[in-house]
Motif scaffolding. Structure first.
Motif, PDB file in Angstrom:
ATOM      1  N   GLU A  45       0.181 -10.164  12.048  1.00 39.90           N
ATOM      2  CA  GLU A  45       1.344  -9.461  11.503  1.00 39.90           C
ATOM      3  C   GLU A  45       0.897  -8.614  10.310  1.00 39.90           C
ATOM      4  N   PHE A  46       1.707  -7.612   9.969  1.00 38.64           N
ATOM      5  CA  PHE A  46       1.431  -6.815   8.783  1.00 38.64           C
ATOM      6  C   PHE A  46       1.893  -7.581   7.545  1.00 38.64           C
ATOM      7  N   HIS A  47       1.073  -7.574   6.510  1.00 39.73           N
ATOM      8  CA  HIS A  47       1.413  -8.161   5.213  1.00 39.73           C
ATOM      9  C   HIS A  47       0.994  -7.143   4.163  1.00 39.73           C
ATOM     10  N   TRP A  48       1.898  -6.882   3.223  1.00 39.34           N
ATOM     11  CA  TRP A  48       1.643  -5.882   2.195  1.00 39.34           C
ATOM     12  C   TRP A  48       1.647  -6.547   0.837  1.00 39.34           C
ATOM     13  N   CYS A  49       0.612  -6.310   0.067  1.00 42.69           N
ATOM     14  CA  CYS A  49       0.494  -6.817  -1.297  1.00 42.69           C
ATOM     15  C   CYS A  49       0.531  -5.615  -2.225  1.00 42.69           C
ATOM     16  N   ALA A  50       1.535  -5.580  -3.089  1.00 44.47           N
ATOM     17  CA  ALA A  50       1.692  -4.441  -3.987  1.00 44.47           C
ATOM     18  C   ALA A  50       2.099  -4.927  -5.362  1.00 44.47           C
ATOM     19  N   HIS A  51       1.759  -4.150  -6.364  1.00 41.63           N
ATOM     20  CA  HIS A  51       2.159  -4.465  -7.736  1.00 41.63           C
ATOM     21  C   HIS A  51       3.677  -4.474  -7.807  1.00 41.63           C
ATOM     22  N   GLU A  52       4.211  -5.487  -8.467  1.00 41.25           N
ATOM     23  CA  GLU A  52       5.654  -5.639  -8.567  1.00 41.25           C
ATOM     24  C   GLU A  52       6.260  -4.866  -9.732  1.00 41.25           C
ATOM     25  N   TYR A 112      -2.862 -16.118   0.972  1.00 44.66           N
ATOM     26  CA  TYR A 112      -3.339 -14.789   0.599  1.00 44.66           C
ATOM     27  C   TYR A 112      -4.494 -14.970  -0.389  1.00 44.66           C
ATOM     28  N   PRO A 113      -5.546 -14.162  -0.282  1.00 45.79           N
ATOM     29  CA  PRO A 113      -6.642 -14.263  -1.252  1.00 45.79           C
ATOM     30  C   PRO A 113      -6.150 -13.925  -2.659  1.00 45.79           C
ATOM     31  N   PHE A 114      -6.695 -14.600  -3.650  1.00 43.45           N
ATOM     32  CA  PHE A 114      -6.291 -14.385  -5.030  1.00 43.45           C
ATOM     33  C   PHE A 114      -6.504 -12.932  -5.451  1.00 43.45           C
ATOM     34  N   ALA A 115      -7.558 -12.311  -4.949  1.00 44.94           N
ATOM     35  CA  ALA A 115      -7.839 -10.920  -5.309  1.00 44.94           C
ATOM     36  C   ALA A 115      -6.724  -9.979  -4.859  1.00 44.94           C
ATOM     37  N   CYS A 116      -6.005 -10.367  -3.817  1.00 48.22           N
ATOM     38  CA  CYS A 116      -4.906  -9.534  -3.313  1.00 48.22           C
ATOM     39  C   CYS A 116      -3.576  -9.898  -3.946  1.00 48.22           C
ATOM     40  N   CYS A 117      -3.488 -11.113  -4.397  1.00 51.29           N
ATOM     41  CA  CYS A 117      -2.177 -11.603  -4.788  1.00 51.29           C
ATOM     42  C   CYS A 117      -2.286 -12.568  -5.951  1.00 51.29           C
ATOM     43  N   ALA A 118      -2.329 -12.042  -7.141  1.00 52.58           N
ATOM     44  CA  ALA A 118      -2.469 -12.889  -8.315  1.00 52.58           C
ATOM     45  C   ALA A 118      -1.185 -13.640  -8.633  1.00 52.58           C
ATOM     46  N   ASN A 119      -0.084 -13.147  -8.202  1.00 56.62           N
ATOM     47  CA  ASN A 119       1.176 -13.803  -8.505  1.00 56.62           C
ATOM     48  C   ASN A 119       1.934 -14.005  -7.202  1.00 56.62           C
ATOM     49  N   TYR A 120       2.960 -13.271  -6.980  1.00 56.24           N
ATOM     50  CA  TYR A 120       3.691 -13.323  -5.712  1.00 56.24           C
ATOM     51  C   TYR A 120       3.919 -11.903  -5.242  1.00 56.24           C
ATOM     52  N   THR A 156      -0.341  -0.278  -3.548  1.00 54.95           N
ATOM     53  CA  THR A 156      -0.949  -1.307  -2.710  1.00 54.95           C
ATOM     54  C   THR A 156      -2.149  -1.957  -3.372  1.00 54.95           C
ATOM     55  N   ILE A 157      -2.163  -3.288  -3.304  1.00 48.82           N
ATOM     56  CA  ILE A 157      -3.328  -4.074  -3.718  1.00 48.82           C
ATOM     57  C   ILE A 157      -4.145  -4.376  -2.470  1.00 48.82           C
ATOM     58  N   CYS A 158      -3.483  -4.883  -1.417  1.00 44.67           N
ATOM     59  CA  CYS A 158      -4.111  -5.168  -0.123  1.00 44.67           C
ATOM     60  C   CYS A 158      -3.090  -4.919   0.981  1.00 44.67           C
TER      61      CYS A 158
END
Length: 125
Positions: A100-107, A52-60, A115-117
């Protein structure tokens, strides 16, 4: 007593340098290494997985979601868990490398669940 002071001061200097070196080296390594995001799990389309790009996923903050978790409506993609709608022109929407769908969201925090990405499969025409 005055003879002990210069000797103890000399002993502290090498210890201080050693402590500084032990702390400075890992800090420099952290600052100079590139930021890494975590990886998506392998799929049939991408057996090696992908990052995942860092801009979308800084952590997990990213994970694969089922096709039933995201719906396509005239106004955009709807994330069923949150009701959030992302217009098709939204810059947070990315093409999924594995189809596939992948969702990046603030935890956590004030933006938790936002949503982040969103990685979506390529459009099939």
């Amino acid at each position: 007593m005055s003879a002990a002071t210069p000797r103890s001061a000399k002993a502290v200097q090498p210890a201080g340098r050693l402590l500084f070196s032990l702390l400075a080296i890992p800090m420099m390594a952290m600052l100079s290494s590139p930021a890494l995001a975590h990886d998506a799990k392998p799929t049939a389309a991408k057996p090696q997985g992908w990052s995942y790009p860092f801009a979308c996923c800084a952590n997990y903050d990213c994970h694969e979601v089922s096709q039933t978790s995201i719906s396509e409506r005239p106004e955009g993609y709807v994330i069923k868990d949150t009701g959030e709608v992302l217009a098709y022109s939204d810059r947070r929407i990315k093409e999924s490398p594995d189809g596939e769908f992948h969702w990046c969201a603030h935890e956590a925090g004030l933006d938790a669940g936002k949503t982040i990405c969103l990685f979506v499969p390529p459009s099939s025409y």
